[in-house]
Design an enzyme around this catalytic site. Structure first.
Site, PDB file in Angstrom:
ATOM      1  N   VAL A  11      19.897  37.833  92.124  1.00  0.00           N
ATOM      2  CA  VAL A  11      18.488  38.242  92.132  1.00  0.00           C
ATOM      3  C   VAL A  11      18.269  39.085  93.379  1.00  0.00           C
ATOM      4  CG1 VAL A  11      17.596  36.313  90.779  1.00  0.00           C
ATOM      5  CG2 VAL A  11      17.808  36.070  93.257  1.00  0.00           C
ATOM      6  N   SER A  12      17.206  39.870  93.363  1.00  0.00           N
ATOM      7  CA  SER A  12      16.979  40.829  94.451  1.00  0.00           C
ATOM      8  C   SER A  12      16.243  40.257  95.650  1.00  0.00           C
ATOM      9  CB  SER A  12      16.209  42.037  93.925  1.00  0.00           C
ATOM     10  OG  SER A  12      16.937  42.646  92.888  1.00  0.00           O
ATOM     11  N   THR A  13      15.355  39.287  95.417  1.00  0.00           N
ATOM     12  CA  THR A  13      14.535  38.773  96.514  1.00  0.00           C
ATOM     13  C   THR A  13      14.532  37.245  96.526  1.00  0.00           C
ATOM     14  OG1 THR A  13      12.536  38.820  95.154  1.00  0.00           O
ATOM     15  CG2 THR A  13      12.991  40.785  96.484  1.00  0.00           C
ATOM     16  N   GLN A  16      12.759  35.002  93.928  1.00  0.00           N
ATOM     17  CA  GLN A  16      13.306  34.923  92.579  1.00  0.00           C
ATOM     18  C   GLN A  16      14.385  33.839  92.545  1.00  0.00           C
ATOM     19  OE1 GLN A  16      14.533  39.086  92.470  1.00  0.00           O
ATOM     20  NE2 GLN A  16      12.968  39.492  90.931  1.00  0.00           N
TER      21      GLN A  16
END
Length: 198
Positions: A11-13, A16
């Site tokens: 996931v990017s952040t 999340q």
């Protein structure tokens, strides 16, 4: 069970979660009869190159401990077309395929995979050309507006930041070498600052 596989979730952040990806991939592995040997979860922007968990997956592949990497989609694995192609080729050299949850298998030894690799290589070259063209266009537009690019003559950002401290230490009797060591500068930078302010 069948072929040994590693699951890779990203996931990017931090707000999340990899839980959905992990759950879906574990279910997919059962249906497709993969033996899951490890699950790797990572929080990393798609633009970042320092993905420790992905590196661990690559190490498993290199050590021939897995035959496949399971991902929900290719964007979870590759940072860009270039990165995706490069890592797929590296995995292929170890005899490892990347398999998306949709069932698409990216095995660059198969005719389908070779076609995919050729298309990706063309896209990667197109991406590079577009980026180069955007940079050139941006530089030209900035220059037309009178923006001066690059380091400006007479501007010494680092030296200017340390000038007061260098002069104070020099006035207190510090040697060029001692001042450079204390401030983490080169001796030449210290000498240049002192000479400019004599």
């Amino acid at each position: 069970m069948g072929q040994r596989a590693a699951i890779y979730c990203r996931v990017s952040t931090a707000d999340q979660s990899c839980e959905r990806q992990e759950r879906d991939l574990l279910a997919f592995a059962v249906r497709a009869e993969y033996e899951v040997v490890a699950v790797f979860k990572e929080i990393a922007s798609g633009s970042r190159n320092d993905r420790m968990e992905r590196t661990r997956v690559m190490t498993l592949a290199q050590d021939r401990q897995i035959g496949a990497v399971l991902v929900t989609e290719l964007t979870r694995w590759g940072r860009s077309t270039m990165d995706l192609l490069g890592t797929l080729q590296e995995l292929e050299s170890y005899g490892v395929s990347v398999i998306a949850q949709t069932g698409l298998q990216f095995d660059l030894r198969a005719p389908q995979g070779k076609l995919f690799a050729a298309l990706m290589a063309a896209l990667a070259e197109f991406e590079r050309d577009l980026l180069r063209e955007r940079v050139r266009s941006g530089v030209a537009a900035a220059q037309e507006r009178g923006v001066r690019l690059g380091r400006q003559p007479g501007v010494r950002v680092k030296a200017d930041r340390y000038t007061a401290r260098v002069l104070k230490l020099r006035a207190a009797g510090g040697s060029y070498r001692q001042i450079a060591r204390d401030l983490g500068l080169s001796k030449n930078t210290v000498m240049e600052i002192v000479q400019r302010h004599r």
